[in-house]
Scaffold this active site. Sequence first.
Site, PDB file in Angstrom:
ATOM      1  N   LYS A 126     -69.853  41.238 -70.684  1.00 25.95           N
ATOM      2  CA  LYS A 126     -70.084  41.452 -71.991  1.00 25.95           C
ATOM      3  C   LYS A 126     -70.550  42.692 -72.461  1.00 25.95           C
ATOM      4  CE  LYS A 126     -70.103  36.596 -72.796  1.00 25.95           C
ATOM      5  NZ  LYS A 126     -68.666  36.358 -73.017  1.00 25.95           N
TER       6      LYS A 126
ATOM      7  N   HIS B 120     -61.621  31.204 -65.615  1.00 22.89           N
ATOM      8  CA  HIS B 120     -60.724  32.166 -65.924  1.00 22.89           C
ATOM      9  C   HIS B 120     -60.055  33.145 -65.186  1.00 22.89           C
ATOM     10  CE1 HIS B 120     -62.219  30.019 -69.508  1.00 22.89           C
ATOM     11  NE2 HIS B 120     -62.941  31.150 -70.125  1.00 22.89           N
TER      12      HIS B 120
ATOM     13  N   ASP C 163     -58.821  24.758 -69.101  1.00 20.40           N
ATOM     14  CA  ASP C 163     -58.889  26.294 -69.119  1.00 20.40           C
ATOM     15  C   ASP C 163     -58.340  27.092 -70.007  1.00 20.40           C
ATOM     16  OD1 ASP C 163     -59.180  28.929 -68.318  1.00 20.40           O
ATOM     17  OD2 ASP C 163     -60.186  28.528 -66.545  1.00 20.40           O
ATOM     18  N   HIS C 164     -58.753  27.354 -71.154  1.00 16.36           N
ATOM     19  CA  HIS C 164     -58.059  27.876 -72.289  1.00 16.36           C
ATOM     20  C   HIS C 164     -57.259  29.144 -71.766  1.00 16.36           C
ATOM     21  CE1 HIS C 164     -61.432  30.696 -73.013  1.00 16.36           C
ATOM     22  NE2 HIS C 164     -60.422  31.506 -73.743  1.00 16.36           N
TER      23      HIS C 164
HETATM   24  C1  BG6 Z   1     -65.255  31.464 -72.653  1.00 20.62           C
HETATM   25  C2  BG6 Z   1     -66.408  31.927 -72.362  1.00 20.62           C
HETATM   26  O1  BG6 Z   1     -64.796  30.295 -71.818  1.00 20.62           O
HETATM   27  O2  BG6 Z   1     -64.339  32.442 -72.673  1.00 20.62           O
HETATM   28  C3  BG6 Z   1     -66.829  33.054 -73.288  1.00 20.62           C
HETATM   29  O3  BG6 Z   1     -67.520  31.043 -72.379  1.00 20.62           O
HETATM   30  C4  BG6 Z   1     -65.842  34.305 -73.448  1.00 20.62           C
HETATM   31  O4  BG6 Z   1     -68.209  33.783 -73.013  1.00 20.62           O
HETATM   32  C5  BG6 Z   1     -64.342  33.463 -73.539  1.00 20.62           C
HETATM   33  O5  BG6 Z   1     -66.166  34.990 -74.484  1.00 20.62           O
HETATM   34  C6  BG6 Z   1     -63.382  34.651 -73.479  1.00 20.62           C
HETATM   35  O6  BG6 Z   1     -62.058  33.962 -73.835  1.00 20.62           O
HETATM   36  P1  BG6 Z   1     -60.908  35.075 -74.305  1.00 20.62           P
HETATM   37  O7  BG6 Z   1     -59.811  34.205 -74.497  1.00 20.62           O
HETATM   38  O8  BG6 Z   1     -61.431  35.840 -75.350  1.00 20.62           O
HETATM   39  O9  BG6 Z   1     -60.824  36.202 -73.302  1.00 20.62           O
END
Ligand code: BG6
Length: 504
Positions: A353, A253, A190-191
Amino acid sequence: MTEPSAKQHKPDPCSFVIFGATGDLTHRLVIPALYNLAASDLLPEKFCVVGIARKGMSSDEMRDSLMKGLRQYKTRPIEDAIAKRLLECVTCIEADPKDPNSFDSMRERLEKLEANRSTGGNRLFYLATPPVAFAPIAKQLGRAGMLKEEGGAWRRLVVEKPFGTDLASAKALNDELLKIVEEHQIYRIDHYLGKETVQNILVLRFANGMFEPIWNRNHIDHVQITVDEKIGVGHRGSFYDSTGALRDMVPNHLFQLLSLVAMEPPVKFNAHAVRTEKAEVLAAIQTQSEEEALKNSVRGQYQTGKSGETETPDYRKTEDVKPDSTTETYAALKLTIDNWRWAGVPFYLRTGKALGVKRTEVAIKFKQAPFAMFRETPVDRLSQNYLVIAIEPTEGITLQFNTKVPGPTINIDGVEMKFRYKDYFQAEPTTGYETLIYDCMIGDNILFQRADSVEAGWQAVQPFLDAWKKAGAKGLEFYKAGSEGPEAADGLLKRDGRNWRKLG
Ligand code: BG6
């Protein structure tokens, strides 16, 4: 998240095998992150990168394409010598999960390469593919004997998101993978956990003695978790229309943020202890009935609107989106956590979004002073006591409190104490994947999701998915792109006598 002193060592020799090597994720994040690790001298001495392609592509072609990606997505100036050394490690191998033989030949080529590079057989398989391919690839790797840990060599499987599309599919994927490898070999990415500001939530809570005593229902009124994005769905219509804001953002997230904020203190800073506490708190999110889920949620979809100079077209006019789509591009939820620490403390989550600002933050709202001593200042004029953990684009922590305005009478006003990362630390810009990839290579899975956490996350959102699916268009709110989201989202807090924090 290894401790800084432990960070300095280079990982074991290994091969880094990327499925989806021709794709966007590899070009945009994985290779730039590997470059940054190389530039910080944190790649193994003996190392090779294997890019798996389905249709025949030469290693030279793959190197060229990855180099182009690196130039486009670099986060720091490229030093040619470092890039050259990294790309020289790249070999392209063909493999297609529909063709088991291709995995047998892949094994042979990989073994030869490993012998040449003296990587000792340690392998990291990175699945940067669409999710439908996760299980078929793992199955073929397993069948061809490439995942078995033997002779002291480790074998790891990195799985990107989304991990399932609901509780049943996440369970099914976990079951499939766990038939092939053991839990300790799986690294579910999970980034958000690669973000410094997210990792810092643990440090803020558990490296300071002053927060923990007040981190509970006696002092905290409620928690707001916001992940607002300015960008619309863009070219991702086909993925997004079958996914929606809830699936795309919440069980992964937003729940990472929630679990770090709400978990009990782990007894040790190790993967087992930290991940156990995270899973526990997610499992304690009250499972709502579908009726409750409808009452405790708002979903919205954006319509044409402007943010600054940029006009975002109606979601339903996005390429590959159904013209009568009821997919939500905004979701707000009220959740409660059934344990002693959080009983009665609502957690309000929102994400969307095409909103007016990009902002990711966790705001902890403390209870009002118990007694209104300063009678001349009505309570509603007092500033609210918030501790705000700002994740993006601002990175820092803000504490809001009341103070006396200088002068002969008691006048009170709200002020802020602000910590900003950039004022204290000069970190090199990163892709956010460096720590995650490095941790996979050194075998530290503290920042990766365990099977039980993933399932607990889906369990908590499943009633919302079911209720919204049944309701169809009924209850879907619309909001203008560039706005703050649907007005109904305010109602979710207003009826509890609360408000969302105003953003930017
Ligand atoms: C991704 C989603 O996992 O996370 C995207 O699929 C989203 O839709 C993105 O834009 C958001 O990541 P960050 O790091 O920009 O908050």
